[in-house]
Design an enzyme around this catalytic site. Structure first.
Site, short mmCIF file in Angstrom:
data_model
loop_
_atom_site.label_atom_id
_atom_site.label_comp_id
_atom_site.label_asym_id
_atom_site.label_seq_id
_atom_site.Cartn_x
_atom_site.Cartn_y
_atom_site.Cartn_z
N ASP A 117 0.70 -1.18 0.17
CA ASP A 117 0.15 -0.06 0.05
C ASP A 117 0.80 1.11 0.01
O ASP A 117 0.22 2.38 -0.24
CB ASP A 117 -0.79 0.09 1.27
CG ASP A 117 -2.07 -0.65 1.17
OD1 ASP A 117 -2.62 -0.56 0.20
OD2 ASP A 117 -2.69 -1.06 2.11
C1 GLC Z 1 -1.54 2.77 5.61
C2 GLC Z 1 -0.45 2.36 6.62
C3 GLC Z 1 0.68 1.11 6.06
C4 GLC Z 1 -0.66 0.24 5.91
C5 GLC Z 1 -1.73 0.40 4.93
C6 GLC Z 1 -2.63 -0.74 4.89
O1 GLC Z 1 -1.28 3.29 4.38
O2 GLC Z 1 0.39 3.49 6.87
O3 GLC Z 1 1.54 0.89 6.82
O4 GLC Z 1 0.16 -0.99 5.33
O5 GLC Z 1 -2.27 1.75 5.45
O6 GLC Z 1 -3.57 -0.30 4.01
C1 GLC Z 2 -1.28 -3.92 5.42
C2 GLC Z 2 -2.71 -4.03 4.43
C3 GLC Z 2 -2.46 -4.72 3.32
C4 GLC Z 2 -1.15 -4.47 2.45
C5 GLC Z 2 -0.22 -4.42 3.71
C6 GLC Z 2 1.14 -3.92 2.86
O1 GLC Z 2 -1.19 -5.30 5.91
O2 GLC Z 2 -3.73 -4.36 5.37
O3 GLC Z 2 -3.40 -4.82 2.45
O4 GLC Z 2 -1.29 -5.38 1.63
O5 GLC Z 2 -0.44 -3.53 4.56
O6 GLC Z 2 1.10 -2.54 2.68
#
Ligand code: GLC
Ligand code: GLC
Length: 820
Positions: free
Chosen positions: A496
């Site tokens: 993400d």
């Molecule tokens: C936000 C958080 C990130 C996480 C993401 C998940 O961007 O900062 O660390 O993985 O949400 O959707």
């Molecule tokens: C968090 C989110 C997931 C994403 C991951 C890496 O675990 O829930 O959807 O893939 O972060 O960013």
């Protein structure tokens, strides 16, 4: 045997409890853990989070929209507020859960089990034990309190219960005081306390807290109970030893009961408290004007009016878990492996299924709904436990897909509607659906689900067979391909925080939803790897439906994608991560930072890329050299030391945390599976143990979070708190590690026509037996392991070719012997 951890100098092994495998419990023996160590109650619609000191809250289905009790995140002290039982024993006020009074206990023990938690405290010759659970199929949380006089003198004890109501919408409850402080309403009848805020208008539901014993008094107004200006630990009523019989009107509704217990030496008393959620039909809301219809509440209370009935419900909960956990078990020479596989990893998979990423001590339950990507991956970990619910989940997820194959990134569990604020454009999302559906069909043989009519964008008029949804998922990365023939990344892929099109310079704005550069260039090698790894399932499904033309087309597309990775996604010693908005490489030795990323290494190799020509081994060796640590593999290296606007959120985290070089436990399993693909059992096993909580129990002081469940992240080697975990419980780590250990290390995985037996686990695990129930038959698989790959099999005593054991008729037991 066991721990693979090199304790850093000066660190002594430290635990705060121990596993009780027989009881399927983790036993916490001190209230002074480094962080609240929590458990989940509930398996269907009513849920509670509970810490080892009774903190936490309860909700019905949706932690944001139907919150029953209040919780303050980021509070001081952490985890203040919960279900508190206070004892006044001759003026000595204390709680078995230690909090809120923090009075020293002669004995303290919290047992977190499967869907229940039992907290026991002893002080001054009195033992108080509280069993918290949510019964199967009942929308209530039960608190069964047992008081025992351990002294040799009679005791007269005052017991007070306490919960604080949330005004239903948890977010509004924490923000909208101009309204909320005027709307709180309760009723009290026969000692039962009813919370009915907003019932007078649009709500048809209320909460109730009651006990199956006469009470000496009650309180429903918080200030009366606590005394204005007091904290929970100074609560006035328990200290006074008598209730105020207060009736809340606005402000802060709570529920507290006062019970008096006279206990002879050795005598025990038991009480069942019920915190229930009740609904009435819209035309049946009132008993008389202004008085709520309590018929459903009375019915609920009748189920717990006798403590023996409570015991029976608790037994039913245990049977429910016996049943679920019976579908995959291992018996090996390694007790840590057995306890993770048989108990805790599967349990965590069920909890992630229920919560997705919404409610933990790191997630407030107010922000995130059900992720399309997350929920699709969660399926992999619970499909064998509750296949019929997996089916329902698949339909829900697919219903939030758009006609072009893309999808709402999240949807709200109560409404099952896509979340507009977050929208779409995460270009990995579509492919996960194929993976989840394939896992479901392999488990159940239910190919008919592919003919199920499923709406696009929740619009029934746009419904198409599920197979058509999968086709659009498959085509999406092809239609959205970039200049190198690799899939465009969109807002982000699995990571993400790799936001190659966002260029955010405004503080506080979301990196994922700010799309101020609609470039058609930023490509993801990771999605290409996914396509190679997951695409073959689409081919298999098309072929089984007799659509050879479609299967051939798909096969060709996969071959082309693999070639594009070889031509444009290989950096010489590892797979590249991406091309950015300008077409520059991300995750290359040419970069100053972020040279190698873990995600494409795992997925490209799972997709078979480089397995025949040595690239896979080279990439895995690079992971070992550059990413691996004793606490797991970091996400990328070197971590970014400054904000890189063209990379996005990944570079916002301080080095070593979260996606910026943290050990993101969700993707370590991909490398572990990749190691089994190339047959390196010892590496796979070593990496598994590094991140698996039971093996980290002895370094609880460093790890800091629960030693019975995975955490999303362990601080990486660039962080000063290297080895410290954060974000426990709700993470794709749960399902991926279960897939890894059950299907690849122990090597037993369902396929379309049979059970594949293909173990690849370190020689340390000498012999083991897996019992697997699938499609109504049981397979008893005995493995003689020497730490390689490529088992030879006998099935019911007969040698077989290959590694697939054909599915047997329901009701049969199949004996498999594998030697590797
Ligand atoms: C936000 C958080 C990130 C996480 C993401 C998940 O961007 O900062 O660390 O993985 O949400 O959707
Ligand atoms: C968090 C989110 C997931 C994403 C991951 C890496 O675990 O829930 O959807 O893939 O972060 O960013």
């Amino acid at each position: 045997m066991g721990g693979s951890h090199t304790l850093a100098e000066g660190i002594t092994p430290m635990q705060f409890g121990h596993f009780d495998d027989e009881a399927r419990e983790y036993v916490i023996t001190t209230p002074h853990t480094p962080y609240p160590w929590i458990n989940y109650l509930g398996s269907q619609e009513f849920f509670g989070l509970i810490s080892h000191t009774a903190g936490g809250y309860s909700f019905y289905r949706d932690a944001k929209m139907r919150r029953l009790t209040r919780y303050r995140y980021n509070n001081i002290p952490v985890d203040d507020g919960g279900r508190y039982f206070s004892i006044n024993d001759g003026g000595d006020v204390w709680s078995p859960s230690f909090r809120p009074y923090k009075k020293d206990l002669d004995r303290f023990e919290t047992r977190h089990g499967m869907g229940y938690t039992r907290i026991t405290g002893e002080r001054g010759g009195l033992e108080a034990s509280v069993l918290f659970f949510v019964p199967v199929d009942i929308n209530a949380e039960i608190h069964q309190v047992t008081l025992t006089n351990l002294s040799d003198a009679p005791k007269s004890v005052d017991l007070f219960s306490f919960v604080e109501f949330c005004l239903w919408n948890a977010e509004d409850d924490q923000t909208n005081y101009q309204r909320n402080l005027s709307i709180g309403e309760v009723e009290v009848e026969d000692g039962a306390i009813y919370h009915k805020t907003e019932y007078r208008e649009r709500r048809n539901h209320y909460a109730m807290y009651a006990v199956n014993s006469p009470i000496a008094g009650f309180d429903t107004d918080r200030d009366s109970y606590l005394g204005y200006g007091n904290g929970f630990h100074e609560a006035a009523v328990p200290h006074a030893g008598t209730s105020e019989d207060s009736v809340a009107s606005g402000w802060y509704p709570i529920a507290s009961h006062h019970l008096e217990a006279d206990l002879a030496p050795g005598e025990s008393r038991q009480y069942t408290f019920v915190l229930g959620y009740l609904e009435n039909a819209d035309d049946d809301k009132w008993e008389s004007p202004g008085v709520i219809n309590k018929a459903p509440a009375r019915e609920l209370l009748a189920r717990f009016d006798d403590n023996a009935k409570t015991d029976a419900e608790f037994a039913r909960l245990n049977e429910y878990w016996d049943n679920l956990l019976g579908s995959y078990t291992v018996s090996s020479t390694d007790e840590k492996l057995d306890r993770m596989v048989n108990i805790w990893n599967q349990y965590q998979c069920m909890v992630t299924y229920n919560m997705s990423r919404s409610a933990s001590y790191f997630e407030t339950g107010m922000g995130r709904g059900m992720g399309f990507r997350d929920s699709s991956q969660d399926l992999l970990g619970f499909v064998h436990l509750v296949p019929e619910r997996a089916r329902e989940r698949i339909i829900d997820i697919a219903s939030t897909q758009f006609e072009d194959g893309s999808a709402y990134h999240q949807y709200q569990p109560l409404t099952k509607r896509g979340n507009h604020a977050l929208g779409s454009g995460f270009n990995d999302d579509p492919l996960w659906l194929i993976l989840g559906v394939a896992a479901y069909i392999k488990e159940t043989g239910d190919f008919a689900i592919l003919d199920e009519m499923v709406p696009f964008d929740n619009d029934e008029s746009l419904a198409q067979p599920l197979m058509e949804h999968l086709k659009r998922s498959f085509n999406h990365p092809l239609e959205k391909a970039g200049p190198h023939g690799l899939p465009l990344i969109g807002r982000a892929d699995w990571n993400d925080c790799l936001n190659l099109n966002c260029f955010s310079s405004t503080p506080g704005e979301s990196f994922q939803t700010t799309e101020n550069q609609a470039g058609g260039v930023a490509e993801s090698v990771f999605i290409a790897g996914m396509f190679a790894a997951i695409g073959p399932d689409y081919v298999a499904l098309a072929r089984r439906r007799g659509d050879d033309a479609e299967a051939d087309r798909a096969e060709k597309a996969i071959a082309d994608m693999k070639q594009a990775v070889v031509d444009h996604g290989w950096d010489g010693e590892w797979f590249l991560r991406a091309y950015d908005f300008y077409g520059n490489k991300v995750g290359s030795h040419e970069n100053a930072e972020g040279q190698i990323w873990i995600e494409p290494q795992g997925f490209c190799i799972m997709g078979g890329i480089g397995v025949d020509d040595g690239k896979a081994i080279t990439a895995l060796d690079s992971c070992r050299e550059r990413l691996n640590t004793p606490h797991g593999m970091v996400l990328q290296n070197p971590a970014y030391t400054s904000y890189q606007i063209e990379l996005g959120e990944v570079s916002t985290y301080p080095p070593g945390y979260k996606e910026n070089g943290g050990i993101f436990c969700h993707n370590n399993p991909w490398v572990i599976i990749a190691e089994t693909v190339v047959g390196r059992a010892e590496h796979a096993w070593e990496y598994y143990k590094q991140i698996t909580p039971a093996y980290r129990e002895e370094i609880s002081e460093v790890h800091r979070l629960e030693p019975y469940v995975y955490a999303q992240m362990i601080a990486g080697k660039d962080a000063s708190r290297h080895g410290e975990a954060k974000n426990s419980w709700l993470t794709g780590t749960a399902s991926w590690n279960f897939v890894t250990v059950s299907q690849y290390l122990l090597g037993v995985r369902p396929d379309y026509d049979g059970l594949i037996v293909d173990p690849c686990i370190g020689a340390e695990v000498t012999d083991f037996t897996v019992r697997r129930q699938v499609r109504g038959a049981e397979y008893v698989i005995t493995v003689k392991n020497s730490g390689g790959k490529g088992a030879t099999l006998t099935v019911d005593g007969v040698d077989v070719e290959g590694n697939t054991v054909p599915y047997a008729p329901a009701g049969s037991t199949v004996q498999v012997v594998a030697s590797v």
